[in-house]
Design a protein around this motif. Structure first.
Motif, PDB file in Angstrom:
ATOM      1  N   THR A 189       5.011 -14.848 -11.392  1.00 18.53           N
ATOM      2  CA  THR A 189       3.845 -14.129 -10.878  1.00 18.53           C
ATOM      3  C   THR A 189       2.655 -14.187 -11.830  1.00 18.53           C
ATOM      4  O   THR A 189       1.580 -14.676 -11.466  1.00 18.53           O
ATOM      5  CB  THR A 189       4.212 -12.654 -10.601  1.00 18.53           C
ATOM      6  OG1 THR A 189       5.339 -12.626  -9.705  1.00 18.53           O
ATOM      7  CG2 THR A 189       3.047 -11.906  -9.992  1.00 18.53           C
ATOM      8  N   SER A 199      -0.810 -16.846 -11.848  1.00 20.41           N
ATOM      9  CA  SER A 199      -2.089 -16.188 -11.592  1.00 20.41           C
ATOM     10  C   SER A 199      -3.088 -16.457 -12.715  1.00 20.41           C
ATOM     11  O   SER A 199      -4.249 -16.783 -12.468  1.00 20.41           O
ATOM     12  CB  SER A 199      -1.863 -14.681 -11.426  1.00 20.41           C
ATOM     13  OG  SER A 199      -3.087 -14.002 -11.315  1.00 20.41           O
ATOM     14  N   LYS A 249      -6.661 -18.562 -12.862  1.00 25.60           N
ATOM     15  CA  LYS A 249      -7.883 -17.918 -13.350  1.00 25.60           C
ATOM     16  C   LYS A 249      -8.528 -18.699 -14.490  1.00 25.60           C
ATOM     17  O   LYS A 249      -9.739 -18.886 -14.530  1.00 25.60           O
ATOM     18  CB  LYS A 249      -7.561 -16.507 -13.818  1.00 25.60           C
ATOM     19  CG  LYS A 249      -8.747 -15.748 -14.353  1.00 25.60           C
ATOM     20  CD  LYS A 249      -8.373 -14.333 -14.748  1.00 25.60           C
ATOM     21  CE  LYS A 249      -9.587 -13.601 -15.254  1.00 25.60           C
ATOM     22  NZ  LYS A 249      -9.332 -12.188 -15.465  1.00 25.60           N
ATOM     23  N   ASP A 278      -3.087  -5.663 -20.198  1.00 29.56           N
ATOM     24  CA  ASP A 278      -4.447  -5.960 -19.765  1.00 29.56           C
ATOM     25  C   ASP A 278      -4.455  -7.098 -18.750  1.00 29.56           C
ATOM     26  O   ASP A 278      -5.197  -7.067 -17.770  1.00 29.56           O
ATOM     27  CB  ASP A 278      -5.336  -6.341 -20.951  1.00 29.56           C
ATOM     28  CG  ASP A 278      -5.580  -5.178 -21.892  1.00 29.56           C
ATOM     29  OD1 ASP A 278      -5.453  -4.012 -21.466  1.00 29.56           O
ATOM     30  OD2 ASP A 278      -5.891  -5.437 -23.077  1.00 29.56           O
ATOM     31  N   ALA A 298      -3.350  -5.744 -15.388  1.00 35.56           N
ATOM     32  CA  ALA A 298      -4.387  -4.902 -14.793  1.00 35.56           C
ATOM     33  C   ALA A 298      -5.557  -5.729 -14.270  1.00 35.56           C
ATOM     34  O   ALA A 298      -6.051  -5.490 -13.159  1.00 35.56           O
ATOM     35  CB  ALA A 298      -4.881  -3.882 -15.818  1.00 35.56           C
ATOM     36  N   LYS A 299      -5.986  -6.699 -15.041  1.00 31.19           N
ATOM     37  CA  LYS A 299      -7.138  -7.509 -14.642  1.00 31.19           C
ATOM     38  C   LYS A 299      -6.801  -8.529 -13.554  1.00 31.19           C
ATOM     39  O   LYS A 299      -7.692  -9.023 -12.867  1.00 31.19           O
ATOM     40  CB  LYS A 299      -7.742  -8.192 -15.858  1.00 31.19           C
ATOM     41  CG  LYS A 299      -8.412  -7.201 -16.790  1.00 31.19           C
ATOM     42  CD  LYS A 299      -8.947  -7.856 -18.030  1.00 31.19           C
ATOM     43  CE  LYS A 299      -9.561  -6.795 -18.940  1.00 31.19           C
ATOM     44  NZ  LYS A 299      -9.993  -7.345 -20.208  1.00 31.19           N
ATOM     45  N   SER A 300      -5.509  -8.850 -13.417  1.00 29.41           N
ATOM     46  CA  SER A 300      -5.096  -9.803 -12.390  1.00 29.41           C
ATOM     47  C   SER A 300      -4.842  -9.112 -11.047  1.00 29.41           C
ATOM     48  O   SER A 300      -4.577  -9.766 -10.057  1.00 29.41           O
ATOM     49  CB  SER A 300      -3.825 -10.533 -12.821  1.00 29.41           C
ATOM     50  OG  SER A 300      -4.077 -11.305 -13.961  1.00 29.41           O
ATOM     51  N   HIS A 301      -4.874  -7.785 -11.058  1.00 31.80           N
ATOM     52  CA  HIS A 301      -4.639  -6.992  -9.840  1.00 31.80           C
ATOM     53  C   HIS A 301      -3.287  -7.307  -9.212  1.00 31.80           C
ATOM     54  O   HIS A 301      -3.180  -7.454  -8.010  1.00 31.80           O
ATOM     55  CB  HIS A 301      -5.763  -7.194  -8.819  1.00 31.80           C
ATOM     56  CG  HIS A 301      -7.113  -6.924  -9.387  1.00 31.80           C
ATOM     57  ND1 HIS A 301      -7.550  -5.653  -9.700  1.00 31.80           N
ATOM     58  CD2 HIS A 301      -8.127  -7.751  -9.736  1.00 31.80           C
ATOM     59  CE1 HIS A 301      -8.765  -5.711 -10.191  1.00 31.80           C
ATOM     60  NE2 HIS A 301      -9.147  -6.969 -10.239  1.00 31.80           N
ATOM     61  N   LEU A 302      -2.272  -7.437 -10.069  1.00 31.23           N
ATOM     62  CA  LEU A 302      -0.921  -7.738  -9.572  1.00 31.23           C
ATOM     63  C   LEU A 302      -0.152  -6.468  -9.290  1.00 31.23           C
ATOM     64  O   LEU A 302      -0.290  -5.491  -9.902  1.00 31.23           O
ATOM     65  CB  LEU A 302      -0.171  -8.579 -10.604  1.00 31.23           C
ATOM     66  CG  LEU A 302      -0.812  -9.913 -10.926  1.00 31.23           C
ATOM     67  CD1 LEU A 302      -0.067 -10.586 -12.076  1.00 31.23           C
ATOM     68  CD2 LEU A 302      -0.833 -10.803  -9.721  1.00 31.23           C
TER      69      LEU A 302
END
Length: 89
Positions: free
Chosen positions: A23, A27, A31, A82, A85-89
């Motif tokens: 996952t 991702s 990015k 972080d 959180a920033k990957s919105h997983l």
């Protein structure tokens, strides 16, 4: 957190491995436009001129330096919390 000096704080535990490999790394690779990989339970994304290294939030400076020693060139450290959180997983 256990009060035990021998407790390993790394990504070798079973609960991290599938999440990171299946996952989070794909991702982040998308990015950062790079290739996901690992060396000795150090997970990273190798982009054109930069390596993004995932670190555990409880790693001390010695552990971080040990992980960084596997790489040459510019390395950007990314705390896994972080990254999640920033990957919105």
């Amino acid at each position: 957190m256990p009060n035990n000096q021998t407790t390993l704080l790394d990504f070798g535990q079973a609960h991290w491995n599938p999440f990171i490999r299946e996952t989070l790394l794909p991702s982040l690779a998308n990015k950062f436009k790079g290739q996901p990989s690992s060396i000795n339970d150090n997970y990273f994304i190798k982009a054109k001129d930069l390596t993004y290294l995932l670190v555990h939030p409880f790693w001390d400076d010695l552990k971080r330096q040990e992980s960084l020693s596997h790489f040459t060139g510019e390395v950007k450290i990314i705390n896994i919390m972080d990254a999640v959180a920033k990957s919105h997983l």
